[in-house]
Design a protein around this motif. Sequence first.
Motif, PDB file in Angstrom:
ATOM      1  N   ARG A  24       0.839  -1.215   0.000  1.00 18.03           N
ATOM      2  CA  ARG A  24       0.000   0.000   0.000  1.00 18.03           C
ATOM      3  C   ARG A  24       0.863   1.248   0.000  1.00 18.03           C
ATOM      4  O   ARG A  24       0.538   2.251  -0.659  1.00 18.03           O
ATOM      5  CB  ARG A  24      -0.948   0.012   1.211  1.00 18.03           C
ATOM      6  CG  ARG A  24      -1.998   1.112   1.094  1.00 18.03           C
ATOM      7  CD  ARG A  24      -2.940   0.806  -0.066  1.00 18.03           C
ATOM      8  NE  ARG A  24      -3.767   1.899  -0.549  1.00 18.03           N
ATOM      9  CZ  ARG A  24      -3.455   2.709  -1.572  1.00 18.03           C
ATOM     10  NH1 ARG A  24      -2.271   2.632  -2.179  1.00 18.03           N
ATOM     11  NH2 ARG A  24      -4.294   3.623  -2.007  1.00 18.03           N
ATOM     12  N   GLN A 172     -11.277   5.398  12.780  1.00 17.35           N
ATOM     13  CA  GLN A 172     -11.734   5.815  11.442  1.00 17.35           C
ATOM     14  C   GLN A 172     -12.650   4.763  10.825  1.00 17.35           C
ATOM     15  O   GLN A 172     -12.938   4.805   9.635  1.00 17.35           O
ATOM     16  CB  GLN A 172     -10.543   6.177  10.558  1.00 17.35           C
ATOM     17  CG  GLN A 172      -9.838   5.038   9.860  1.00 17.35           C
ATOM     18  CD  GLN A 172      -8.944   4.205  10.767  1.00 17.35           C
ATOM     19  OE1 GLN A 172      -9.061   4.216  11.987  1.00 17.35           O
ATOM     20  NE2 GLN A 172      -8.048   3.440  10.179  1.00 17.35           N
ATOM     21  N   GLN A 173     -13.117   3.810  11.668  1.00 17.69           N
ATOM     22  CA  GLN A 173     -14.126   2.823  11.251  1.00 17.69           C
ATOM     23  C   GLN A 173     -13.675   1.987  10.050  1.00 17.69           C
ATOM     24  O   GLN A 173     -14.346   1.951   9.007  1.00 17.69           O
ATOM     25  CB  GLN A 173     -15.440   3.529  10.916  1.00 17.69           C
ATOM     26  CG  GLN A 173     -15.935   4.451  12.007  1.00 17.69           C
ATOM     27  CD  GLN A 173     -16.707   3.704  13.084  1.00 17.69           C
ATOM     28  OE1 GLN A 173     -17.582   2.920  12.803  1.00 17.69           O
ATOM     29  NE2 GLN A 173     -16.355   3.971  14.333  1.00 17.69           N
ATOM     30  N   PRO A 174     -12.530   1.282  10.148  1.00 16.89           N
ATOM     31  CA  PRO A 174     -12.086   0.467   9.019  1.00 16.89           C
ATOM     32  C   PRO A 174     -13.081  -0.653   8.737  1.00 16.89           C
ATOM     33  O   PRO A 174     -13.596  -1.277   9.656  1.00 16.89           O
ATOM     34  CB  PRO A 174     -10.745  -0.103   9.498  1.00 16.89           C
ATOM     35  CG  PRO A 174     -10.820  -0.055  10.990  1.00 16.89           C
ATOM     36  CD  PRO A 174     -11.652   1.147  11.315  1.00 16.89           C
ATOM     37  N   THR A 176     -12.333  -2.906   5.957  1.00 18.14           N
ATOM     38  CA  THR A 176     -11.609  -3.974   5.254  1.00 18.14           C
ATOM     39  C   THR A 176     -10.155  -4.010   5.733  1.00 18.14           C
ATOM     40  O   THR A 176      -9.663  -3.055   6.356  1.00 18.14           O
ATOM     41  CB  THR A 176     -11.600  -3.716   3.734  1.00 18.14           C
ATOM     42  OG1 THR A 176     -10.841  -2.517   3.488  1.00 18.14           O
ATOM     43  CG2 THR A 176     -13.008  -3.562   3.182  1.00 18.14           C
ATOM     44  N   ASP A 178      -7.750  -3.754   3.725  1.00 17.27           N
ATOM     45  CA  ASP A 178      -7.101  -2.664   2.981  1.00 17.27           C
ATOM     46  C   ASP A 178      -7.226  -1.330   3.718  1.00 17.27           C
ATOM     47  O   ASP A 178      -6.316  -0.506   3.669  1.00 17.27           O
ATOM     48  CB  ASP A 178      -7.689  -2.551   1.572  1.00 17.27           C
ATOM     49  CG  ASP A 178      -7.002  -3.505   0.598  1.00 17.27           C
ATOM     50  OD1 ASP A 178      -5.792  -3.745   0.761  1.00 17.27           O
ATOM     51  OD2 ASP A 178      -7.677  -4.015  -0.303  1.00 17.27           O
ATOM     52  N   ASP A 179      -8.346  -1.126   4.423  1.00 14.93           N
ATOM     53  CA  ASP A 179      -8.490   0.114   5.212  1.00 14.93           C
ATOM     54  C   ASP A 179      -7.413   0.173   6.307  1.00 14.93           C
ATOM     55  O   ASP A 179      -6.860   1.238   6.593  1.00 14.93           O
ATOM     56  CB  ASP A 179      -9.865   0.187   5.865  1.00 14.93           C
ATOM     57  CG  ASP A 179     -10.987   0.425   4.862  1.00 14.93           C
ATOM     58  OD1 ASP A 179     -10.692   0.833   3.728  1.00 14.93           O
ATOM     59  OD2 ASP A 179     -12.155   0.183   5.230  1.00 14.93           O
ATOM     60  N   SER A 182      -4.172   0.948   4.675  1.00 12.30           N
ATOM     61  CA  SER A 182      -4.134   2.345   4.213  1.00 12.30           C
ATOM     62  C   SER A 182      -3.821   3.296   5.365  1.00 12.30           C
ATOM     63  O   SER A 182      -3.158   4.318   5.179  1.00 12.30           O
ATOM     64  CB  SER A 182      -5.474   2.734   3.578  1.00 12.30           C
ATOM     65  OG  SER A 182      -5.638   2.066   2.362  1.00 12.30           O
ATOM     66  N   PHE A 183      -4.304   2.969   6.571  1.00 14.01           N
ATOM     67  CA  PHE A 183      -4.031   3.833   7.716  1.00 14.01           C
ATOM     68  C   PHE A 183      -2.520   3.891   7.984  1.00 14.01           C
ATOM     69  O   PHE A 183      -1.948   4.989   8.136  1.00 14.01           O
ATOM     70  CB  PHE A 183      -4.766   3.324   8.962  1.00 14.01           C
ATOM     71  CG  PHE A 183      -4.539   4.172  10.176  1.00 14.01           C
ATOM     72  CD1 PHE A 183      -5.282   5.334  10.383  1.00 14.01           C
ATOM     73  CD2 PHE A 183      -3.557   3.843  11.102  1.00 14.01           C
ATOM     74  CE1 PHE A 183      -5.049   6.141  11.502  1.00 14.01           C
ATOM     75  CE2 PHE A 183      -3.330   4.637  12.222  1.00 14.01           C
ATOM     76  CZ  PHE A 183      -4.077   5.782  12.422  1.00 14.01           C
ATOM     77  N   PHE A 199      -6.469   7.980   4.524  1.00 18.84           N
ATOM     78  CA  PHE A 199      -7.489   7.931   5.577  1.00 18.84           C
ATOM     79  C   PHE A 199      -7.810   9.370   5.949  1.00 18.84           C
ATOM     80  O   PHE A 199      -6.962  10.264   5.786  1.00 18.84           O
ATOM     81  CB  PHE A 199      -7.018   7.120   6.801  1.00 18.84           C
ATOM     82  CG  PHE A 199      -5.870   7.734   7.547  1.00 18.84           C
ATOM     83  CD1 PHE A 199      -6.090   8.639   8.587  1.00 18.84           C
ATOM     84  CD2 PHE A 199      -4.562   7.419   7.220  1.00 18.84           C
ATOM     85  CE1 PHE A 199      -5.035   9.208   9.280  1.00 18.84           C
ATOM     86  CE2 PHE A 199      -3.494   7.985   7.902  1.00 18.84           C
ATOM     87  CZ  PHE A 199      -3.742   8.874   8.926  1.00 18.84           C
TER      88      PHE A 199
END
Length: 211
Positions: A24, A172-174, A176, A178-179, A182-183, A199
């Motif tokens: 990522r 930040q309410q991930p 997935t 991938d979320d 990404s953070f 994010f």
Amino acid sequence: MTDPSGRRIAVGVTGASGVIYALRTMAALLEQGCHLEIVFSDYGRRLLLDEIAPDANVERLGEILRARYGPGAGRGTFSVSSNRDMGAALASGSHRAEAMVIVPCSMKTLAGVAHGLSRSLIERAADVMLKERRRLVLVPRETPMSLPALKNLVACAEAGAVILPAMPAFYQQPATIDDLASFIAGKILNALGFEQHLFPQWTGRVNRSET
Ligand SMILES: Cc1cc2nc3c(=O)[nH]c(=O)nc-3n(C[C@H](O)[C@H](O)[C@H](O)COP(=O)(O)O)c2cc1C
């Protein structure tokens, strides 16, 4: 090879769990037009296969990044050096890579950086960053951590490295995996001095998407 942004960043990938953080991060830096100088350790290569796909070898890296993250990952350029090549450009302070991230960073490579061992190109390039007073970001992943590993983190921080543990947040309410990646990638971009949109910035309250 062209260097569209003038920003040349070294990326070391070692054999700690979490190679998705590396992918990522690479995609996000490539989207910004960087030139990446990438080095995988042997176990970094193994975890790419184990954690992404059995055919996810380093030779297919560009294809893998574009397939996962879209054509923007083709905006920048990258090269891959052998971790055994101590004659590679990254091994010298005269080479103008401006910063380096080791993501994920194993406890073994952490120890090598903390003690200036330079046993591999990744360790040597990290030592170059420290001696040249350039930005070095370490993304350790291990739990729990031994006292030697904790001391090695302190030694690297005292030498000037940014310690950015692979510890994703949840405010930040991930939704997935991938979320979560990404953070951490967004945090790495910020630590390297880039703007990031991976994010949302904290605004003082949780941004709930109502369904
Ligand atoms: C599946 C797998 C997961 C691993 N996860 C970690 C980890 O999260 N953190 C760590 O420090 N080492 C981990 N290791 C061990 C390292 O890969 C090992 O210490 C290796 O020698 C590190 O070498 P390198 O730093 O040159 O990549 C893992 C190994 C395997 C096979």
